[in-house]
Design an enzyme around this catalytic site. Structure first.
Site, PDB file in Angstrom:
ATOM      1  N   GLU A 132      -4.029  54.166  40.347  1.00 54.30           N
ATOM      2  CA  GLU A 132      -3.946  53.599  41.321  1.00 54.30           C
ATOM      3  C   GLU A 132      -3.191  52.056  41.273  1.00 54.30           C
ATOM      4  O   GLU A 132      -2.550  51.569  42.126  1.00 54.30           O
ATOM      5  CB  GLU A 132      -5.313  53.139  41.767  1.00 54.30           C
ATOM      6  N   LEU A 133      -3.210  51.672  40.052  1.00 56.92           N
ATOM      7  CA  LEU A 133      -2.093  50.316  39.876  1.00 56.92           C
ATOM      8  C   LEU A 133      -0.752  50.812  40.102  1.00 56.92           C
ATOM      9  O   LEU A 133      -0.208  49.813  40.764  1.00 56.92           O
ATOM     10  CB  LEU A 133      -2.507  49.819  38.478  1.00 56.92           C
ATOM     11  N   GLY A 159       5.741  58.196  38.231  1.00 55.56           N
ATOM     12  CA  GLY A 159       6.484  58.299  36.911  1.00 55.56           C
ATOM     13  C   GLY A 159       8.041  57.992  37.293  1.00 55.56           C
ATOM     14  O   GLY A 159       8.540  57.877  38.368  1.00 55.56           O
ATOM     15  N   ARG A 189      10.441  56.399  30.855  1.00 54.57           N
ATOM     16  CA  ARG A 189       9.255  55.584  30.192  1.00 54.57           C
ATOM     17  C   ARG A 189       8.965  56.108  29.049  1.00 54.57           C
ATOM     18  O   ARG A 189       8.654  57.391  28.868  1.00 54.57           O
ATOM     19  CB  ARG A 189       7.923  55.599  31.456  1.00 54.57           C
ATOM     20  N   LYS A 242      12.006  70.863  25.003  1.00 50.73           N
ATOM     21  CA  LYS A 242      10.907  71.187  23.954  1.00 50.73           C
ATOM     22  C   LYS A 242      10.223  72.535  24.226  1.00 50.73           C
ATOM     23  O   LYS A 242       9.436  72.861  23.189  1.00 50.73           O
ATOM     24  CB  LYS A 242       9.962  70.054  23.781  1.00 50.73           C
ATOM     25  N   VAL A 260      -4.001  66.858  38.552  1.00 52.10           N
ATOM     26  CA  VAL A 260      -3.826  68.126  38.577  1.00 52.10           C
ATOM     27  C   VAL A 260      -4.797  68.863  38.006  1.00 52.10           C
ATOM     28  O   VAL A 260      -4.660  70.452  38.134  1.00 52.10           O
ATOM     29  CB  VAL A 260      -2.217  68.445  37.944  1.00 52.10           C
ATOM     30  N   SER A 298      -0.756  61.049  42.469  1.00 54.69           N
ATOM     31  CA  SER A 298      -0.951  60.754  40.694  1.00 54.69           C
ATOM     32  C   SER A 298      -2.246  60.109  40.612  1.00 54.69           C
ATOM     33  O   SER A 298      -3.018  59.996  41.570  1.00 54.69           O
ATOM     34  CB  SER A 298       0.208  59.453  40.349  1.00 54.69           C
ATOM     35  N   ARG A 299      -2.729  59.849  39.283  1.00 51.99           N
ATOM     36  CA  ARG A 299      -4.085  59.471  39.278  1.00 51.99           C
ATOM     37  C   ARG A 299      -3.956  57.682  38.803  1.00 51.99           C
ATOM     38  O   ARG A 299      -5.297  57.413  38.273  1.00 51.99           O
ATOM     39  CB  ARG A 299      -4.582  59.977  37.794  1.00 51.99           C
TER      40      ARG A 299
END
Length: 325
Positions: A43-44, A18, A175, A130, A65, A40-41
């Protein structure tokens, strides 16, 4: 930052592909880190990151996670964990509430248990404004996550692992944030704003990364660290990005606040103020009250909200920040 908390350490970053993760890893590679694991999940995104960061100290772990067994494998030999993985978009969390709970709350529990059992030294979890007096599910899940990480310092028993939280506001250009959105649609000649009174806290990725590094060095375990950062008016941001555009007020969205908060009155009673940050101390019997030397107590009734801030960014300053992206 006088000391280097990453020197010769093995560091794992959840959500490492990220915006924050990439910036943190870029900085960590300059600080004599021994190894850094991107967890992270996607792969790209990992493939793309491999092309960008050609450094033999980086390892890439596909994992979620939500998957405790995968975390146990990934945390083997790790000294420091930076937990940046989250479902963070308010709309997506409102429409997919159970998914937000699984990632943001159950994921936090998995991080805690894996870190303790694998002997991780320090864990810093990223939070959000938040999470303070939340009005949407994203904020509520992050508040629960914050509470879990603070309480984990009691849950750890005699083990060495320590947990702290860093809480800050909107990140410039991350992002899915409003800056790339405004840039994308400004050619249409109109920028939509939900309410012209709206204010937000504002921090750059570089500042966010440095704040995490500073607190890795100063953390005892159980603190929520809050930086002193400027506020901005969303209408000023629109004028900074596209002064030629018309502003269209479209009405506040479900789960959206007019102003964000990072410390409310009840938390302020056990918060200590320093020159450029605050520390919300845990209300736990084991917390050493004399640990925070040099800080001062806050006055009765204090609240740190984006509309009562002492520091504001004007249109010119916002334009400079946006142009640096």
């Amino acid at each position: 930052m006088e000391k280097n908390p990453l020197m010769n350490k093995i560091v794992l970053v959840t959500g490492g592909t990220g915006s924050f993760g990439k910036k943190f890893i870029s900085k960590a590679l300059t600080l004599d880190v021994k190894k850094i694991i991107v967890f992270s999940r996607d792969e790209l995104k990992q493939y793309e990151m491999k092309q960008e960061f050609k450094d033999e100290r980086i390892r890439f772990f596909i994992g979620d996670v939500r998957d405790k067994e995968r975390l146990y494998r990934a945390f083997d030999g790790v000294d420091i964990v930076i937990h940046a993985a989250a479902m963070k978009h308010v709309d997506a969390c409102e429409y997919n509430p159970f998914e937000a709970v699984k990632t943001n709350i159950h994921g936090a529990q998995n991080i805690i248990e894996a870190a303790i059992d694998r002997g991780v030294e320090k864990v810093i979890a990223l939070s959000t404004d938040k999470a303070c007096s939340p009005v949407n599910l994203y904020g509520a899940t992050k508040l629960a996550s914050d509470k879990l990480f603070v309480a984990a310092n009691s849950y750890v028993g005699e083990k060495k692992t320590r947990f702290s939280v860093v809480r800050y506001g909107n990140v410039v250009g991350s992002r899915g944030s409003v800056v790339p959105f405004f840039k994308k649609i400004k050619e249409a000649g109109t920028l939509p704003i939900t309410d012209d009174r709206m204010t937000r806290f504002w921090i750059t990725l570089e500042q966010g990364v440095q704040f995490v590094l500073n607190n890795l060095e100063r953390m005892y375990g159980g603190e929520i660290f809050v930086p002193k950062i400027p506020s901005m008016k969303v209408t000023d941001l629109a004028k900074a990005i596209a002064p030629e555009c018309e502003i269209k007020i479209i009405g506040i969205r479900p789960g959206e606040k007019l102003h964000e908060a990072m410390i409310m009155e009840d938390d302020a009673r056990h918060t200590i103020e320093f020159d450029d940050y605050y520390v919300i101390q845990p209300e736990l019997a084991w917390w050493p009250q004399g640990q925070l030397n040099g800080g001062k107590a806050l006055p009765d009734g204090f609240a740190y909200t984006s509309d009562n801030n002492n520091e504001w960014l004007n249109i010119e300053q916002l334009r400079d920040l946006v142009e640096e992206m």
